[in-house]
Design an enzyme around this catalytic site. Structure first.
Site, PDB file in Angstrom:
ATOM      1  CG  LEU A  63      -2.063  -0.979   1.208  1.00 30.67           C
ATOM      2  CD1 LEU A  63      -2.822  -0.931   2.529  1.00 30.67           C
ATOM      3  CD2 LEU A  63      -2.996  -0.693   0.054  1.00 30.67           C
ATOM      4  NE  ARG A  64       6.279   2.373   3.035  1.00 29.32           N
ATOM      5  CZ  ARG A  64       7.153   1.662   3.718  1.00 29.32           C
ATOM      6  NH1 ARG A  64       8.328   1.400   3.204  1.00 29.32           N
ATOM      7  NH2 ARG A  64       6.876   1.212   4.912  1.00 29.32           N
ATOM      8  N   GLY A  65       3.133   2.589  -1.986  1.00 32.96           N
ATOM      9  CA  GLY A  65       3.142   3.332  -3.244  1.00 32.96           C
ATOM     10  C   GLY A  65       1.805   3.986  -3.515  1.00 32.96           C
TER      11      GLY A  65
END
Length: 86
Positions: A39-41
């Protein structure tokens, strides 16, 4: 000084910028296509797109002398993806 004021206004507006579901889906597809796992991107991409939308809204408001809310659009994501996931 004008740039600092514009950015400050955009930062205040950013929490009010809405992200439509279809734009979230686009961001998810872009991250998958570019191999940005997790989910970071996607979160970083959407934060950048929201900031761009808020900045654009302030610029438009300054030009027209009124403050309208602005949603995140595909163009915001397209610009942000080059900054975030390049």
């Amino acid at each position: 000084a004008a740039v600092v004021r514009t950015v400050a206004r955009a930062r205040r507006r950013a929490p009010d910028v809405e992200v439509p579901d279809e734009v979230l889906e686009l961001a998810s597809r872009l991250c998958q296509a570019l191999g940005a796992d997790g989910l970071r991107g996607e979160l970083t991409l959407m934060r950048a797109a929201r900031a761009l939308a808020a900045l654009q809204a302030v610029k438009v408001a300054q030009a027209s002398a009124r403050l309208n809310s602005r949603d995140v659009h595909e163009a915001d994501v397209a610009t942000a993806v080059r900054l975030v996931l390049a």
